[in-house]
Scaffold this active site. Structure first.
Site, mmCIF file in Angstrom:
data_model
loop_
_atom_site.group_PDB
_atom_site.id
_atom_site.type_symbol
_atom_site.label_atom_id
_atom_site.label_comp_id
_atom_site.label_asym_id
_atom_site.label_seq_id
_atom_site.Cartn_x
_atom_site.Cartn_y
_atom_site.Cartn_z
ATOM 1 N N ASP A 145 0.347 -1.443 -0.137
ATOM 2 C CA ASP A 145 0.279 0.067 -0.277
ATOM 3 C C ASP A 145 1.279 0.841 -0.167
ATOM 4 O O ASP A 145 1.770 1.769 0.809
ATOM 5 C CB ASP A 145 -0.785 -0.042 1.987
ATOM 6 C CG ASP A 145 -1.748 1.745 1.582
ATOM 7 O OD1 ASP A 145 -1.590 2.179 0.493
ATOM 8 O OD2 ASP A 145 -2.252 1.566 2.356
ATOM 9 N N LYS A 180 -1.949 11.861 -1.594
ATOM 10 C CA LYS A 180 -1.159 12.584 -1.004
ATOM 11 C C LYS A 180 0.290 12.673 -1.805
ATOM 12 O O LYS A 180 -0.231 13.865 -2.877
ATOM 13 C CB LYS A 180 -1.259 11.417 -0.123
ATOM 14 C CG LYS A 180 -2.268 10.924 0.580
ATOM 15 C CD LYS A 180 -1.711 9.451 1.239
ATOM 16 C CE LYS A 180 -2.670 9.902 2.459
ATOM 17 N NZ LYS A 180 -3.703 7.971 2.740
ATOM 18 N N ARG A 231 -8.980 13.153 -4.618
ATOM 19 C CA ARG A 231 -9.468 12.499 -3.550
ATOM 20 C C ARG A 231 -9.711 10.856 -4.043
ATOM 21 O O ARG A 231 -10.787 11.200 -4.428
ATOM 22 C CB ARG A 231 -9.956 12.434 -1.667
ATOM 23 C CG ARG A 231 -10.065 11.598 -1.443
ATOM 24 C CD ARG A 231 -11.251 12.997 -0.021
ATOM 25 N NE ARG A 231 -10.021 14.432 0.796
ATOM 26 C CZ ARG A 231 -8.819 13.763 1.275
ATOM 27 N NH1 ARG A 231 -8.375 12.674 2.001
ATOM 28 N NH2 ARG A 231 -8.371 14.524 1.381
HETATM 29 N N1 DSN Z 1 -5.758 9.232 6.696
HETATM 30 C C1 DSN Z 1 -4.755 8.867 6.098
HETATM 31 C C2 DSN Z 1 -3.461 9.271 6.716
HETATM 32 O O1 DSN Z 1 -3.659 10.304 6.954
HETATM 33 O O2 DSN Z 1 -2.299 9.376 6.622
HETATM 34 C C3 DSN Z 1 -4.111 6.894 5.602
HETATM 35 O O3 DSN Z 1 -5.889 7.011 4.977
#
Ligand code: DSN
Length: 441
Positions: free
Chosen positions: A212, A241, A247
């Site tokens: 992941d 990210k 998203r």
């Molecule tokens: N909630 C995310 C994070 O902040 O790492 C991962 O899904």
């Protein structure tokens, strides 16, 4: 959005629903006037925002491109084809599925494709993943997540002395329990992953190996993190990210084997067939075509040389910030970082993550409380905070800003109760933030 630094005007929204328009205005001000240092957050480009805010939200497209259950899918097929072509080029892999609505659903699709939940007479099947308290993710086997409820989870941990994954313990547990799947990747682990060694272990015990890469996908895409694809049977990610897209989730694989023996997947001949079937119709209905269009745009951006430059700067900023925090007496798990994030262990300072997160937010610096290895505090309190550099790097900040921010973090955490000091700092934070436009690129 004509000017690259402008935000949409939301005229129709403002006229019809001032309450929601007001919340968006407030969130815009929060994002522009403060410092977003939550490691999993970033800022999408205007082009991605436009795709996600487009008419593609109106379209039902159950199925996959050119194999839909609805008419009128010609143009959403263009978007899904482009998203797949681009993400395969970006990660240099043969197969992808861009439909998972989230990283969590991408992980579920892979688990349920590779390992039968509750099979063998209701006996749960063993899997392994990094413990949540040691940086793993909720979906890597936490008891409160389906991954922990449907499987028999044997979490692995960090070596408490080095802050790095305890590979000796991974091998020992794997040999003892013979997991059917080993999950790698994390939410709060600042070091590189050794996927090749994990694959040797997985092969020895007969486990599927999954990565992941949600947090470090941007580094993998640019060759700045070891590549899991040659070693893992499936790779999952989010797109929002370090990849800096909308998203959502995705699944990648280069594995062409077909030894899939799932009771409820009689038609799946290969692992990737099974993952497609579990994603839709197994777990999801209509794909979010506006988000898939936004993913395609983000992948196009990530294929440009400028994206590699961006990721290099994210890493430089993380190293600068980590060095500066260590210099100022903070303890970092593993002593530093190889990626975009660092985990500050506040226990030597007698501080909780909760109080520290609140105090920093009061000064306009957003981080999140996080468990640290060996943490005795609850997940609502914790002994650490996680800090990341992707969003501030998107705004154009560099080493000088990181050093200044490290000084503010030290000052705020010198007295987490001194609200007046925090509020005074907020003005300095606002001044810095205002010098770096939100849509800086
Ligand atoms: N909630 C995310 C994070 O902040 O790492 C991962 O899904």
């Amino acid at each position: 959005m004509t000017d690259k630094h402008s935000l949409p005007s939301f005229d129709a929204l403002r006229a019809f629903d001032p309450e929601i328009a007001g919340a968006i205005d407030d969130e815009t001000a929060r994002q522009t006037e403060k410092l977003e240092m939550i490691a999993s957050e970033n800022i999408v480009s205007p082009a991605v925002m436009e795709a996600v805010g487009s008419v593609m939200t109106n379209k039902y497209a159950e199925g996959y491109a050119h194999r839909r259950y609805y008419g009128g899918c010609k143009f959403v097929d263009v978007a899904e084809d482009l998203a797949n072509e681009r993400v395969r080029e970006l990660f240099n892999c043969k197969w992808s599925n861009v439909q998972p609505h989230s990283g969590s659903q991408a992980n579920q699709a892979v688990y349920f494709s590779l390992v039968q939940p509750f099979s063998e007479g209701g006996k749960k099947i063993p899997i392994m993943g990094l413990h949540l308290n040691h940086g793993g993710h909720l979906t890597h086997g936490s008891p409160v997540n389906v991954s922990g409820r449907f499987y028999d989870v044997y979490p692995y941990e960090l070596n408490m002395d080095t802050g790095r994954i305890n590979m000796d313990a991974v091998v020992k547990t794997a040999r003892e329990i013979k997991p059917r799947l080993i999950m790698t990747g994390a939410s709060a682990y600042p070091r590189f992953w050794d996927f090749a060694t994990f694959r040797e272990i997985a092969d020895e015990v007969g486990a599927w190996l999954v990565a992941d890469i949600a947090h470090f996908a941007g580094m993998v895409a640019t060759g700045l993190h070891p590549d899991p694809l040659p070693h893992c049977h499936a790779v999952t990610s989010t797109t929002h990210k370090t990849l800096r897209g909308p998203r959502g989730g995705l699944i990648l694989s280069d594995y062409e084997g077909g030894e899939i023996l799932l009771e409820n997947m009689p038609k799946a001949k290969t692992v990737t067939d099974a993952i497609d079937s579990v994603t839709f119709p197994g777990l999801q209905g209509g794909p979010l075509m506006h988000v898939i269009a936004g993913k395609a745009v983000a992948f196009k951006e990530a294929l440009k040389p400028e994206f590699k430059t961006y990721i290099e700067k994210v890493l430089e900023n993380a190293t600068t910030l980590a060095d500066e925090l260590v210099r100022r007496g903070f303890k970092l798990v593993s002593g530093g970082t190889d990626n975009h994030l660092m985990l500050v262990d506040l226990s030597p300072k007698g501080l909780t993550g909760k109080a520290s997160e609140t105090a920093l937010a009061r000064a306009g610096i957003y981080t999140n409380k996080n468990m640290v290895p060996g943490d005795r505090k609850s997940p609502f309190v914790t002994s650490g905070i996680r800090i990341g550099t992707p969003a501030l790097t998107t705004r154009g900040m560099g080493a000088d800003e990181m050093k200044r921010i490290a000084g503010w973090i030290e000052q705020v955490l010198s007295d987490v109760e001194d609200k007046e000091m925090h509020r005074a700092l907020r003005e300095e934070v606002r001044e810095l933030a205002s010098a770096f436009p939100h849509f800086a690129w």
